[in-house]
Design a protein around this motif. Sequence first.
Motif, PDB file in Angstrom:
ATOM      1  N   ASP A   1      -7.010 -11.868  -0.483  1.00  0.00           N
ATOM      2  CA  ASP A   1      -6.475 -10.841  -1.382  1.00  0.00           C
ATOM      3  C   ASP A   1      -7.021  -9.448  -1.119  1.00  0.00           C
ATOM      4  OD1 ASP A   1      -4.744 -12.381  -2.875  1.00  0.00           O
ATOM      5  OD2 ASP A   1      -6.254 -12.901  -4.390  1.00  0.00           O
ATOM      6  N   VAL A   2      -6.207  -8.495  -1.544  1.00  0.00           N
ATOM      7  CA  VAL A   2      -6.590  -7.089  -1.533  1.00  0.00           C
ATOM      8  C   VAL A   2      -6.473  -6.584  -2.973  1.00  0.00           C
ATOM      9  CG1 VAL A   2      -5.961  -4.787  -0.705  1.00  0.00           C
ATOM     10  CG2 VAL A   2      -5.758  -6.756   0.828  1.00  0.00           C
ATOM     11  N   GLN A   3      -7.525  -5.983  -3.471  1.00  0.00           N
ATOM     12  CA  GLN A   3      -7.455  -5.390  -4.814  1.00  0.00           C
ATOM     13  C   GLN A   3      -7.165  -3.894  -4.638  1.00  0.00           C
ATOM     14  OE1 GLN A   3     -11.001  -4.260  -7.052  1.00  0.00           O
ATOM     15  NE2 GLN A   3     -10.377  -5.698  -8.680  1.00  0.00           N
ATOM     16  N   ILE A   4      -6.205  -3.426  -5.415  1.00  0.00           N
ATOM     17  CA  ILE A   4      -5.711  -2.057  -5.215  1.00  0.00           C
ATOM     18  C   ILE A   4      -5.798  -1.259  -6.506  1.00  0.00           C
ATOM     19  CG2 ILE A   4      -3.670  -0.685  -4.574  1.00  0.00           C
ATOM     20  CD1 ILE A   4      -2.685  -3.396  -3.179  1.00  0.00           C
ATOM     21  N   GLU A   5      -6.364  -0.072  -6.431  1.00  0.00           N
ATOM     22  CA  GLU A   5      -6.282   0.879  -7.544  1.00  0.00           C
ATOM     23  C   GLU A   5      -4.933   1.580  -7.398  1.00  0.00           C
ATOM     24  OE1 GLU A   5      -8.796   4.275  -7.202  1.00  0.00           O
ATOM     25  OE2 GLU A   5      -8.135   5.111  -9.129  1.00  0.00           O
ATOM     26  N   ILE A   6      -4.097   1.443  -8.396  1.00  0.00           N
ATOM     27  CA  ILE A   6      -2.747   2.011  -8.289  1.00  0.00           C
ATOM     28  C   ILE A   6      -2.779   3.504  -8.608  1.00  0.00           C
ATOM     29  CG2 ILE A   6      -0.367   1.889  -9.155  1.00  0.00           C
ATOM     30  CD1 ILE A   6      -0.856  -1.101  -9.737  1.00  0.00           C
ATOM     31  N   LEU A   7      -2.223   4.301  -7.705  1.00  0.00           N
ATOM     32  CA  LEU A   7      -2.201   5.756  -7.893  1.00  0.00           C
ATOM     33  C   LEU A   7      -0.848   6.226  -8.422  1.00  0.00           C
ATOM     34  CD1 LEU A   7      -4.106   6.719  -4.600  1.00  0.00           C
ATOM     35  CD2 LEU A   7      -5.045   6.532  -6.928  1.00  0.00           C
ATOM     36  N   PHE A   8       0.224   5.685  -7.841  1.00  0.00           N
ATOM     37  CA  PHE A   8       1.575   6.041  -8.293  1.00  0.00           C
ATOM     38  C   PHE A   8       2.445   4.783  -8.317  1.00  0.00           C
ATOM     39  CE2 PHE A   8       0.012  10.073  -6.679  1.00  0.00           C
ATOM     40  CZ  PHE A   8       0.425  10.956  -7.674  1.00  0.00           C
ATOM     41  N   CYS A   9       3.368   4.747  -9.266  1.00  0.00           N
ATOM     42  CA  CYS A   9       4.355   3.662  -9.282  1.00  0.00           C
ATOM     43  C   CYS A   9       5.725   4.270  -9.584  1.00  0.00           C
ATOM     44  CB  CYS A   9       3.998   2.606 -10.328  1.00  0.00           C
ATOM     45  SG  CYS A   9       5.116   1.181 -10.276  1.00  0.00           S
ATOM     46  N   GLY A  10       6.677   4.051  -8.684  1.00  0.00           N
ATOM     47  CA  GLY A  10       8.029   4.545  -8.904  1.00  0.00           C
ATOM     48  C   GLY A  10       8.736   3.750  -9.985  1.00  0.00           C
ATOM     49  N   ILE A  11       9.723   4.384 -10.617  1.00  0.00           N
ATOM     50  CA  ILE A  11      10.544   3.673 -11.612  1.00  0.00           C
ATOM     51  C   ILE A  11      11.882   3.327 -10.969  1.00  0.00           C
ATOM     52  CG2 ILE A  11      11.730   3.802 -13.829  1.00  0.00           C
ATOM     53  CD1 ILE A  11       9.567   5.600 -14.868  1.00  0.00           C
TER      54      ILE A  11
ATOM     55  N   GLY B   1       3.492  -2.961 -11.383  1.00  0.00           N
ATOM     56  CA  GLY B   1       2.711  -1.790 -11.033  1.00  0.00           C
ATOM     57  C   GLY B   1       2.442  -0.771 -12.123  1.00  0.00           C
ATOM     58  N   TYR B   2       2.956  -0.989 -13.334  1.00  0.00           N
ATOM     59  CA  TYR B   2       2.634  -0.057 -14.424  1.00  0.00           C
ATOM     60  C   TYR B   2       1.243  -0.434 -14.929  1.00  0.00           C
ATOM     61  CZ  TYR B   2       7.722   1.008 -14.914  1.00  0.00           C
ATOM     62  OH  TYR B   2       9.031   1.369 -14.733  1.00  0.00           O
ATOM     63  N   SER B   3       0.272  -0.300 -14.083  1.00  0.00           N
ATOM     64  CA  SER B   3      -1.067  -0.807 -14.358  1.00  0.00           C
ATOM     65  C   SER B   3      -2.071  -0.033 -13.521  1.00  0.00           C
ATOM     66  CB  SER B   3      -1.093  -2.297 -14.004  1.00  0.00           C
ATOM     67  OG  SER B   3      -2.390  -2.830 -14.072  1.00  0.00           O
ATOM     68  N   GLU B   4      -3.332  -0.124 -13.911  1.00  0.00           N
ATOM     69  CA  GLU B   4      -4.335   0.625 -13.138  1.00  0.00           C
ATOM     70  C   GLU B   4      -4.707  -0.079 -11.837  1.00  0.00           C
ATOM     71  OE1 GLU B   4      -7.935   1.117 -15.378  1.00  0.00           O
ATOM     72  OE2 GLU B   4      -7.972  -0.985 -16.027  1.00  0.00           O
ATOM     73  N   SER B   5      -4.466  -1.401 -11.789  1.00  0.00           N
ATOM     74  CA  SER B   5      -4.801  -2.093 -10.541  1.00  0.00           C
ATOM     75  C   SER B   5      -3.954  -3.345 -10.376  1.00  0.00           C
ATOM     76  CB  SER B   5      -6.291  -2.447 -10.495  1.00  0.00           C
ATOM     77  OG  SER B   5      -6.546  -3.611 -11.258  1.00  0.00           O
ATOM     78  N   ILE B   6      -3.957  -3.871  -9.155  1.00  0.00           N
ATOM     79  CA  ILE B   6      -3.229  -5.100  -8.859  1.00  0.00           C
ATOM     80  C   ILE B   6      -3.952  -5.814  -7.716  1.00  0.00           C
ATOM     81  CG2 ILE B   6      -1.645  -4.025  -7.171  1.00  0.00           C
ATOM     82  CD1 ILE B   6       0.612  -5.820  -8.434  1.00  0.00           C
ATOM     83  N   VAL B   7      -3.817  -7.135  -7.679  1.00  0.00           N
ATOM     84  CA  VAL B   7      -4.446  -7.936  -6.627  1.00  0.00           C
ATOM     85  C   VAL B   7      -3.338  -8.685  -5.888  1.00  0.00           C
ATOM     86  CG1 VAL B   7      -6.079  -9.797  -6.117  1.00  0.00           C
ATOM     87  CG2 VAL B   7      -6.537  -8.188  -7.999  1.00  0.00           C
ATOM     88  N   VAL B   8      -3.252  -8.482  -4.577  1.00  0.00           N
ATOM     89  CA  VAL B   8      -2.116  -8.992  -3.806  1.00  0.00           C
ATOM     90  C   VAL B   8      -2.596  -9.594  -2.480  1.00  0.00           C
ATOM     91  CG1 VAL B   8       0.065  -8.332  -2.671  1.00  0.00           C
ATOM     92  CG2 VAL B   8      -0.614  -7.225  -4.817  1.00  0.00           C
ATOM     93  N   ASP B   9      -1.982 -10.688  -2.091  1.00  0.00           N
ATOM     94  CA  ASP B   9      -2.256 -11.304  -0.787  1.00  0.00           C
ATOM     95  C   ASP B   9      -2.017 -10.262   0.311  1.00  0.00           C
ATOM     96  OD1 ASP B   9      -1.945 -14.380   0.696  1.00  0.00           O
ATOM     97  OD2 ASP B   9      -1.288 -12.604   1.793  1.00  0.00           O
ATOM     98  N   GLU B  10      -2.917 -10.164   1.259  1.00  0.00           N
ATOM     99  CA  GLU B  10      -2.836  -9.079   2.248  1.00  0.00           C
ATOM    100  C   GLU B  10      -1.525  -9.058   3.033  1.00  0.00           C
ATOM    101  OE1 GLU B  10      -5.258  -8.904   5.748  1.00  0.00           O
ATOM    102  OE2 GLU B  10      -5.530 -11.075   5.851  1.00  0.00           O
TER     103      GLU B  10
END
Lengths: 353, 353
Positions: A30-40, A133-142
Amino acid sequence: MYKAKAYSAASATAPLASTTIPRRETTEHDVQIEILFCGICHSDLHSVRDEWHSIMPTVYPIVPGHEIVGRVTRVGSAVTKFKTGDLVGVGCLVDSDHTCPNCKDGLEQLCPNQTLTFNSPDKHNTAPVTYGGYSESIVVDEHFVLRVPTNLDLAGVAPLLCAGITTYSPMRRWGNLTGKKVGVVGLGGLGHMGVKFARAFGAQVVVFTTSPGKKEDAHRLGADEVIISSNADEMRSHAGTFDFILDTIAADHDINAYINLLGRDGKITLVGAPEKPLAVSAFSLLVGRRSLSGSIIGGIAETQEMLDYCGKHNITADVEIIPIQKVDEAYERLLKSDVKYRFSIDMASLKSE
Amino acid sequence: MYKAKAYSAASATAPLASTTIPRRETTEHDVQIEILFCGICHSDLHSVRDEWHSIMPTVYPIVPGHEIVGRVTRVGSAVTKFKTGDLVGVGCLVDSDHTCPNCKDGLEQLCPNQTLTFNSPDKHNTAPVTYGGYSESIVVDEHFVLRVPTNLDLAGVAPLLCAGITTYSPMRRWGNLTGKKVGVVGLGGLGHMGVKFARAFGAQVVVFTTSPGKKEDAHRLGADEVIISSNADEMRSHAGTFDFILDTIAADHDINAYINLLGRDGKITLVGAPEKPLAVSAFSLLVGRRSLSGSIIGGIAETQEMLDYCGKHNITADVEIIPIQKVDEAYERLLKSDVKYRFSIDMASLKSE
């Protein structure tokens, strides 16, 4: 598990509101990501309001968002593609079965056992369904994490993860569009990306719109010509001349008007999915051996290719940046097509919640 | 000009009756043909009854017939391809402009200035419109005359000139069908040729029919499997598995039921033209990047290729031979799909008129 700030809707009629959601601890891949922008994306709205109930009923609470750009904050022990600090993106998919013929061919978007970024059964059982992605972070398989070129405006990169790949993929699949006559129907989130890509590919680009007010902007985005689709004479004058038409309209519309614009062996590809069946004249298809097809996002490898292409050609979406607190208002404006051309949520706004 | 015996209809409601028609003298590029057999295509019936009025109004009297096989009786001074006594065929076209991009690419069937074999303005002014194959002879520019292999049953060759090329062309254009899963929807004049070609091309052939009574015959013609299309369970069990489907149905039908049977990038091609628009689910096209296209007969070069292929592989249409005096009765039976699988008129019967 850890808790992350997010925005969710509790029902089909509830507004989106601040909440906390569980995210899994970073497993080895996994990769943990701090989300900076999320499109609608319009899909966010459809899902939040359970408008696709018959195909994919919404499980509440829902955290939408699949146009994610962020920075890697942690990587699992087996991760090879990314390191902390990397700029990355996540699109519509966060998992697939890796074993079906489509996955083996790099077409994870067609995997029958795919996991969508939100509202999809969560294999990790962190929650009943995946949260987007309407969140501060997400964890996703690389495997489902994309490298983002460092030279691009990040707010404008976010929509590339859905609107970008959705329009890039069918145009690339058509073949070499250099010098070809390409139509783009509709100038919204998808359409404006279609224009940018068609232009970059060297095509002669014609935009079809119902709004005379969009004419100037279409030219700015790269259109050689803009046709007001309600003008029957103007439409007729282009009959039988197009090599390819990208149809981005998700509402009911007269598809035959566009099929008739195709030349011999011309193709029109739908990337929007109108709810009602389209009335297609068989005769129009026969006389020029024309075809009507559909396309849906793209595979992971092709999405990476698209992002690299955008980096090289300096292509991003035109966005209006909003704080997450304005997401409901943005949805209302989306329904009126009142955005040029995609909302991009600045996720820093979530910190104040 | 000379007079030739023929059968014509005087109005949309009149029966076909014996008459004489003018034929032009053989000009330098012309081939004069004694017609031996003429297939009955559903287009004959549509035109005789003026059912395509909005697209192509019928000019009366009409002499239909565009599945013509005969023997050369005279050639013009500049004719190089044929000599007296040759076995030849004429299909749906007798002229085109020879200068448009389609003609230059050997796709005369898509020429905007083409002359159809019947009910088309006659460039030679022999009559207001061209007269077709329900006649003892015809005079045609050599470019539109095809060589007929000498090893085939001539009554069964006639339908190759329309039903044959109509089904051969889209299957060839698909690519190499060897080992591919190919569906043929409808087992009539077109469908039975589709089955024969798909089989000859080495495909796994599945026939869709509404008639359980056609099951055995479909297998005889070359089908590996026959599906009764009203059986939803049977249809569902084939979902997402077809590479190519040839749809020969000219009546209104549920096209989505077949689109859903296509695998990834699968194509369904219409060769029949239902009058009403088809209701097409955009979603069904999107999820597998599927396409729906149309195809119409073939060019002259490809028609020759098809006839040569049929000669080599001993392929002809299954026909019921009738005298021309039974043509009205044949039309009535055609409306009930009561023919296996094409009527072929023995033009010797015209001599007694």
